[in-house]
Design an enzyme around this catalytic site. Structure first.
Site, short mmCIF file in Angstrom:
data_model
loop_
_atom_site.label_atom_id
_atom_site.label_comp_id
_atom_site.label_asym_id
_atom_site.label_seq_id
_atom_site.Cartn_x
_atom_site.Cartn_y
_atom_site.Cartn_z
N ASP A 154 -1.31 1.33 -4.05
CA ASP A 154 -2.22 0.32 -4.61
C ASP A 154 -3.60 0.89 -4.94
O ASP A 154 -4.52 0.15 -5.26
CB ASP A 154 -2.34 -0.89 -3.68
CG ASP A 154 -2.99 -0.56 -2.35
OD1 ASP A 154 -2.96 0.62 -1.94
OD2 ASP A 154 -3.53 -1.47 -1.70
N ASP B 96 -6.10 2.15 -3.32
CA ASP B 96 -7.32 1.97 -2.54
C ASP B 96 -7.59 3.19 -1.67
O ASP B 96 -8.59 3.26 -0.96
CB ASP B 96 -7.27 0.69 -1.70
CG ASP B 96 -6.20 0.71 -0.61
OD1 ASP B 96 -5.36 1.65 -0.60
OD2 ASP B 96 -6.19 -0.21 0.22
N SER C 281 0.82 -1.21 0.00
CA SER C 281 0.00 0.00 0.00
C SER C 281 0.85 1.27 0.00
O SER C 281 1.59 1.52 -0.93
CB SER C 281 -0.96 -0.05 1.19
OG SER C 281 -1.95 0.94 1.08
N ASP D 140 -2.64 6.26 -3.50
CA ASP D 140 -1.47 5.65 -2.88
C ASP D 140 -0.99 4.51 -3.78
O ASP D 140 -1.50 4.33 -4.89
CB ASP D 140 -1.75 5.20 -1.45
CG ASP D 140 -2.77 4.07 -1.37
OD1 ASP D 140 -3.46 3.81 -2.38
OD2 ASP D 140 -2.88 3.44 -0.30
#
Length: 445
Positions: A244, A246, A99, A242
């Site tokens: 990834d 999400d 992440s 960010d």
């Protein structure tokens, strides 16, 4: 030994996430998913970290060794994995990402066949299998029973169509100039295509991943560059994702970073205005500002609190039959379109809100004033139970006496202590935060 943290398994690649560890975890997870297998397929995606190749190959080896067929789709956002796992009728989905963490770290997130993150009891079941030496070594397949792996590169189109379907059909983005910061991460291909195809005038920054520059002074954790670009190009909106994708951070037309609680409030009311809410409840974590609760109450909406983490937001939403919720950090869930936080879905909804408000974003996204809050992430060396620290209880009692709202917890993914304080008196807030910082530095650093 506990393997899972607050958001899957995470650690330094090559230290915690070694090939042997990842293979063992892959076998354990695969054996767990086999219990409810319908299609014998598992989907694997990843972000743009260099170590993703190592982790991916270890997982593929593990899963095929116990008979699973694996579909590899390359760099894609975490919410895309959740969506495609269900859409492609897979038994499970796996996202390789840490992440917002630096590129040296990596992580593994698991999704069930419906695209939901695993519950704690499911993670515990995988941990039990992980430690069962006999079961692991008796599970290898031979001959024709060994699984296969194939790479599919065109599934990005499915996700793009899905994202565009989440945007109101009577609108387009032709009147908006938008800056996108993809953090050199998983959204670097998807985000520009979606916004361009919907008609926006798009400027993209930090969209050249090299395996080592994900989240590096860019994206949702470092939105200052985005703020400058929005002002420079006189854009209507800026969106930072960010690593990834999400999580979303929004910048308005003046270059101001929009607070996550304001975003939750204004989006919740916008959903209500469209009769799009499945209940009068909106879910947020215990970190949310008291002003959010008061604002939603004034709009006849109820705020439900849950533990920190978008997994817990999702579970609380299901419990309360809600279809909207999120965290002030930018994980926002529109469960009609995504089972987990989806920065792209959220960015499209923010764009629609601004268009339909017929106001500039600095006005449309500023519905109420927040109470003063202070949040710090303190780097620490150890994590003893906080209650065991001498003087800790007395500190909390003093904060309560002064009517200072507090939330103090260890990060589930990093060696950090998160301290959040909220009060009506900003000077008192700053003074007490400094006091707490010195206290914990003396005990934990």
């Amino acid at each position: 030994m506990k393997i899972f943290g607050t958001d899957g398994v995470r650690g330094k690649a090559g230290v915690k996430l070694t090939p042997m560890f990842v293979m063992r975890l892959g076998i354990a997870a695969g054996l767990y998913f086999k219990k409810h297998s319908k299609t014998n397929k598992i989907l694997i995606g990843k972000d743009t970290r260099k170590s993703g190749y190592m982790v991916e190959n270890a997982l593929v080896s593990a899963l095929t060794s116990i008979g699973y067929n694996v579909i590899q789709i390359g760099p894609m956002p975490t919410p895309a994995i959740a969506f495609l796992t269900e859409d492609m009728r897979c038994d499970a989905g796996i996202m390789i990402s840490a992440s917002h963490n630096p590129f040296e770290d990596n992580g593994i997130k698991f999704f069930n066949s419906y695209g939901y993150k695993l519950k704690e009891e499911e993670e515990k079941a995988i941990e039990e299998i992980f430690h069962d030496e006999e079961l692991l070594h008796s599970s290898y397949k031979v001959g024709e029973s060994v699984g296969s792996a194939k790479r599919i590169d065109d599934v990005i189109g499915r996700y793009i169509v899905h994202l565009k379907h989440s945007f109101p059909k009577h609108l387009n983005l032709q009147s908006l100039r938008i800056v996108l910061d993809t953090a050199n991460g998983a959204a670097y291909k998807v985000a520009p295509v979606v916004f361009s195809e919907l008609g926006a005038d798009v400027l993209v920054i930090n969209d050249e991943p090299n395996g080592c520059n994900i989240n590096e002074q860019c994206g949702a954790l470092h939105p200052n560059q985005l703020s400058q670009e929005v002002k420079k190009y006189r854009a209507d909106l800026g969106f930072a994702f960010d690593g990834d994708a999400d999580r979303l951070v929004v910048v308005d037309n003046l270059g101001n970073i929009v607070h996550g609680d304001k975003l939750l409030g204004v989006l919740g009311v916008y959903q209500k205005s469209k009769n799009a809410l499945s209940s009068q409840a909106i879910v947020a974590t215990s970190m949310s500002n008291l002003a959010l609760k008061e604002y939603l109450k004034s709009q006849d909406l109820e705020l439900k609190h849950c533990a920190i983490g978008d997994k817990f937001v999702s579970e609380c939403m299901q419990l309360n039959k809600a279809n909207f919720g999120g965290e002030q950090s930018g994980h926002i869930i529109f469960s009609d379109y995504a089972k987990t936080g989806d920065g792209l879905v959220c960015a499209l909804q923010v764009s629609a809100l601004v268009l339909e408000s017929k106001q500039v974003s600095s006005v449309a996204l500023n519905p109420f004033e927040l109470y003063p809050q202070s949040l710090i992430n303190l780097n620490i060396q150890k994590k003893p139970p906080l209650e065991s620290l001498k003087g800790y209880s007395a500190l909390l009692k003093e904060l309560d006496k002064l009517e200072i709202r507090h939330l103090i917890r260890y990060s589930g993914t990093e060696n950090k202590l998160r301290i959040l304080l909220e009060a009506k008196d900003e000077k008192l807030l700053e003074s007490k935060m400094q006091e707490l910082k010195e206290f914990f530095e003396g005990h934990l650093c």
